[in-house]
Motif scaffolding. Structure first.
Motif, mmCIF file in Angstrom:
data_model
loop_
_atom_site.group_PDB
_atom_site.id
_atom_site.type_symbol
_atom_site.label_atom_id
_atom_site.label_comp_id
_atom_site.label_asym_id
_atom_site.label_seq_id
_atom_site.Cartn_x
_atom_site.Cartn_y
_atom_site.Cartn_z
ATOM 1 N N LYS A 121 0.726 -1.313 -0.190
ATOM 2 C CA LYS A 121 -0.268 0.127 -0.234
ATOM 3 C C LYS A 121 1.051 1.465 -0.156
ATOM 4 O O LYS A 121 0.684 2.285 -0.964
ATOM 5 C CB LYS A 121 -1.244 0.112 1.119
ATOM 6 N N SER A 125 1.789 4.688 1.971
ATOM 7 C CA SER A 125 1.434 5.795 1.674
ATOM 8 C C SER A 125 2.182 6.803 1.197
ATOM 9 O O SER A 125 3.852 6.350 1.069
ATOM 10 C CB SER A 125 1.487 6.598 3.048
ATOM 11 N N VAL A 164 6.516 6.421 0.326
ATOM 12 C CA VAL A 164 7.427 5.895 -1.440
ATOM 13 C C VAL A 164 7.709 6.738 -1.993
ATOM 14 O O VAL A 164 7.848 6.171 -2.792
ATOM 15 C CB VAL A 164 6.158 5.007 -1.659
ATOM 16 N N ARG A 182 7.788 -2.302 -3.942
ATOM 17 C CA ARG A 182 7.328 -0.971 -4.356
ATOM 18 C C ARG A 182 8.201 -0.516 -5.921
ATOM 19 O O ARG A 182 7.515 0.918 -7.070
ATOM 20 C CB ARG A 182 6.988 0.716 -3.593
ATOM 21 N N ASN A 205 -2.899 -0.915 -12.770
ATOM 22 C CA ASN A 205 -3.085 0.015 -11.900
ATOM 23 C C ASN A 205 -3.910 -1.208 -10.807
ATOM 24 O O ASN A 205 -4.151 -2.268 -9.242
ATOM 25 C CB ASN A 205 -3.797 -0.204 -11.417
ATOM 26 N N HIS A 242 -2.371 -3.782 -9.417
ATOM 27 C CA HIS A 242 -1.471 -3.967 -8.308
ATOM 28 C C HIS A 242 -2.800 -4.050 -7.567
ATOM 29 O O HIS A 242 -2.694 -4.360 -6.136
ATOM 30 C CB HIS A 242 -1.589 -1.749 -8.054
ATOM 31 N N LEU A 264 -2.950 -6.376 -4.250
ATOM 32 C CA LEU A 264 -3.069 -5.596 -2.463
ATOM 33 C C LEU A 264 -4.572 -6.576 -1.639
ATOM 34 O O LEU A 264 -4.310 -7.622 -0.253
ATOM 35 C CB LEU A 264 -3.686 -4.526 -2.669
ATOM 36 N N ARG A 273 -4.588 6.832 -9.086
ATOM 37 C CA ARG A 273 -4.593 6.155 -8.328
ATOM 38 C C ARG A 273 -2.595 5.259 -7.764
ATOM 39 O O ARG A 273 -2.644 5.297 -6.927
ATOM 40 C CB ARG A 273 -5.359 4.932 -7.848
ATOM 41 N N GLU A 322 -1.043 7.929 -6.149
ATOM 42 C CA GLU A 322 -0.644 7.847 -4.675
ATOM 43 C C GLU A 322 -0.101 6.645 -3.860
ATOM 44 O O GLU A 322 1.024 7.487 -3.063
ATOM 45 C CB GLU A 322 -1.852 7.933 -4.216
ATOM 46 N N CYS A 323 0.584 6.136 -4.252
ATOM 47 C CA CYS A 323 1.021 4.511 -4.012
ATOM 48 C C CYS A 323 2.158 5.067 -4.471
ATOM 49 O O CYS A 323 3.747 5.165 -3.867
ATOM 50 C CB CYS A 323 0.983 3.791 -4.753
#
Length: 514
Positions: free
Chosen positions: A44, A46, A50, A87, A118, A121, A125, A231, A234-235
Motif C-alpha cells: 500500500k 502511503s 514511498v 514498490r 493499477n 496492483h 493488494l 491511484r 498515490e502509491c
C-alpha cells in the motif's frame, strides 16, 4: 489433464487448495513462496513513505532494455537478492510503460500495458503475501509485448519536454485548460509538465477527471486511464507524476478527423449537453433517500433509453429526492447486465469504465465535477448498449430478476467448486448458483478469492485483470440488496476451472527457480 471437477472429492480439493493459498492446477501458485513475501503495508505505502530516490532510472531501464524472454528472470533474481522491492518494481513498471508505449492510435490495445498496472496492483493488494508477485510479473510481460509492438509501429518514445514552453506556476492551470479545450497537443504536453511541478495531486485530479470523461472515444479508456494513473501515483509518489501526466494529456486528446473543438462529433455531444443539464440539478442533490424501487425503474430506463434520455431521467430522479447511491446502483448493475446479455469487449468496458467514473465521482471534491461524472456515466451505459448491438428483447436476462439456482453441493467449498466448474461451460448456470451461494449467507470474500486466483492462473488478457479488479471493488460500493446479483453476474466473464492455465505461470515458476 484431468478436470478437477470430475468428482465431488476433486471439487473439495479445488476449493480447499484455492482458499488455503496453494493451487493444484498447473502446479499452482506455491512456487511464489520462493520470493520474499510482500506485506500489505509494503504494497500500500502511503505517499509520505514511498518517495523513491533518483535510483529508479536503472530499474526502469532494466525493464526497457531486457528482452522479453529474459526480463522475468532478471527481475526475479533481483527480488530474490533483495535488490528490488515491490514498490520499486511497481514504480518502474508504470514509468517504463508511459515512456515506451504510445496511447495511439487508440487508448487501448497495446496501451493496456499501462492501463492494467493499477488493476494488477489492486489484485496484489487483495492477495495473500506470497501471491502478490504474480500479477506484477504478468504486467511486466504485458509491458514487454506492448513495447515491442510500439517499436514496430512507430518507434515512439516519450521525448523530453520543451522546457522553454513550460508555463509558470501562476499560469500552469489555465494553460492546461486552454490547451485541452482547444485539443492542442503541444501546449497540453508542456502544461501537463507545469501542473506536475507546481500543482498538487488533488488539483490535478480535478482537472484530469473532467477531461477524461468528456467524450466517448476509445470506449471508456480515457476515464479508466485517469482513475488508474492517479491511484498509482498515490502509491508510488507524486514526484513521479510528470511523465504520467504528460502521457495522460496525450491520451485524452486522441481523436479522429478534424479538431473536435471546431466540430460537433457524436462522442462529444453528451458532455456538451450535460454541461447545461447539470445546472438544473438542485443544490441538495446529495440529500436524497435511497429507494430500491426507484433504482429498479432507472435500471429499466437504461435498457431502452437514448443517452440523452438517460441523463434527463437521472436529473429528474435526483431532483425528485433519489439518493446518488441509488442512481449508482442502477448504473453499475446496468453495466454488468450488458455483459450478461452479450459477453464481449464492448460490454466489458461498460463495467470497467463505470468503475473508473464511480471512483472519480467518489474522490472528487468539486460538486459540479461529481455531477458531470455521474451524468456522463448515465450517458455511457446506453452508448455501450448501442455500440454492442444489445436490444431489450423479451426473455432477455435481467440482472435484478434472474433466479437463484440451488446446487447439489453439501457445503460451501463444494458449492464454490461447482460454481467455477459451471463458469467454463454454462455462464447463466454459474451466475444462478453464485446468487444462491451469496444469498444463502456464504462468504463473498471466499468467492472473490477463488475468482482472483483463477485469474492469476488462467488470465491471458489485460481485461481479465481489469474486469476482476473493477467488479471486486464495486461489489462493496453497491447497496446490499443489489450487490449479490452484481457479483453473481460477473460469472459471465470470470474464468472457470476448465479454462487452460496460462503459459506465464510456468515461466514465472521457472524464473523463480521453484
Amino acid at each position: 489433464m484431468r478436470s478437477i471437477i470430475d468428482s465431488r472429492t476433486s471439487r473439495r480439493d479445488f476449493l480447499s487448495r484455492t482458499l488455503e493459498g496453494s493451487f493444484a492446477l498447473g502446479g499452482g501458485l506455491a512456487f511464489l513462496s520462493a520470493l520474499p513475501s510482500v506485506s500489505a503495508d509494503e504494497a500500500k505505502i502511503s505517499p509520505s513513505l514511498v518517495k523513491l530516490d533518483d535510483g529508479i532510472e536503472p530499474t526502469v531501464r532494466l525493464l526497457e532494455e531486457t528482452p522479453r524472454e529474459r526480463v522475468l528472470e532478471e527481475v526475479a533474481g533481483r527480488i530474490r537478492n533483495k535488490a528490488l522491492s515491490y514498490r520499486e518494481v511497481l514504480t518502474a513498471l508504470l514509468l517504463a510503460g508511459v515512456r515506451n508505449v504510445q496511447p495511439r492510435p487508440q487508448v487501448g490495445f497495446k496501451f493496456h500495458a499501462v492501463l492494467v498496472v493499477n488493476s494488477a496492483h489492486l489484485a496484489s493488494l487483495a492477495s495473500g503475501n506470497s501471491d502478490r508477485w504474480l500479477p506484477i510479473f504478468w504486467a511486466i510481460d504485458r509491458f514487454k509485448a506492448s513495447q515491442l509492438e510500439t517499436q514496430k509501429e512507430s518507434g515512439w518514445r516519450m521525448g523530453a519536454v520543451d522546457e522553454s514552453k513550460v508555463p509558470t506556476s501562476e499560469k500552469a492551470r489555465q494553460a492546461f485548460i486552454d490547451a485541452m479545450e482547444h485539443w492542442d497537443e503541444a501546449a497540453a504536453d508542456t502544461a501537463a509538465a507545469g501542473l506536475a511541478r507546481f500543482c498538487g495531486r488533488n488539483e490535478c485530479f480535478e482537472l484530469f477527471a473532467r477531461f477524461g470523461a468528456r467524450d466517448f472515444r476509445d470506449i471508456g479508456h480515457k476515464a479508466i486511464f485517469v482513475s488508474n494513473s492517479f491511484r498509482l501515483l498515490e502509491c508510488v509518489g507524486w514526484h513521479n507524476a510528470e511523465p504520467v501526466l504528460r502521457s495522460l494529456a496525450y491520451a485524452l486528446l486522441q481523436h479522429e478527423g478534424g479538431n473536435p473543438a471546431q466540430g460537433d462529433a457524436a462522442p462529444d455531444r453528451p458532455w456538451r449537453r450535460n454541461v447545461e443539464l447539470v445546472k438544473k440539478i438542485k443544490p441538495a442533490w446529495q440529500d436524497g433517500k435511497a429507494s430500491e424501487r426507484a433504482a429498479a425503474d432507472l435500471l429499466s430506463t437504461l435498457r431502452t433509453a437514448s443517452d440523452q434520455q438517460a441523463c434527463e431521467t437521472v436529473v429528474d430522479a435526483l431532483n425528485g429526492g433519489l439518493s446518488p447511491q441509488s442512481v449508482w446502483d442502477a448504473l453499475l448493475s446496468g453495466s454488468c447486465e450488458l455483459l450478461m446479455r452479450k459477453t464481449g469487449i464492448v460490454s466489458l468496458h461498460s463495467v470497467t469504465s463505470s468503475n473508473a467514473l464511480h471512483f472519480a465521482h467518489n474522490v472528487s471534491a468539486e460538486n459540479e465535477t461529481r455531477l458531470m461524472l455521474l451524468l456522463q456515466n448515465a450517458a455511457f451505459v446506453p452508448l455501450f448498449r448501442q455500440a454492442a448491438g444489445i436490444a431489450d428483447k423479451p426473455g432477455a436476462v435481467r440482472v435484478d430478476q434472474f433466479e437463484a439456482a440451488a446446487h447439489p453441493a453439501a457445503d460451501a467449498k463444494d458449492a464454490l467448486a461447482d460454481i467455477f466448474a459451471s463458469a467454463g461451460k454454462d455462464r447463466i448456470s454459474a451466475a444462478k448458483k453464485a446468487l444462491a451461494y451469496l444469498d444463502g449467507g456464504q462468504s463473498a470474500d471466499d468467492l472473490m478469492h477463488a475468482a482472483r486466483r483463477l485469474v492469476f492462473l488462467k488470465g491471458n488478457d489485460a481485461h481479465d485483470y481489469k474486469f476482476s479488479s473493477a467488479v471486486l471493488e464495486d461489489y462493496r460500493q453497491l447497496s446490499p440488496k443489489i450487490r449479490n446479483r452484481y457479483l453473481a453476474a460477473a460469472m459471465f466473464y470470470f474464468p472457470g476451472t476448465s479454462t487452460p492455465d496460462n503459459a506465464l505461470t510456468a515461466r514465472t515458476r521457472a524464473a523463480i527457480g521453484a
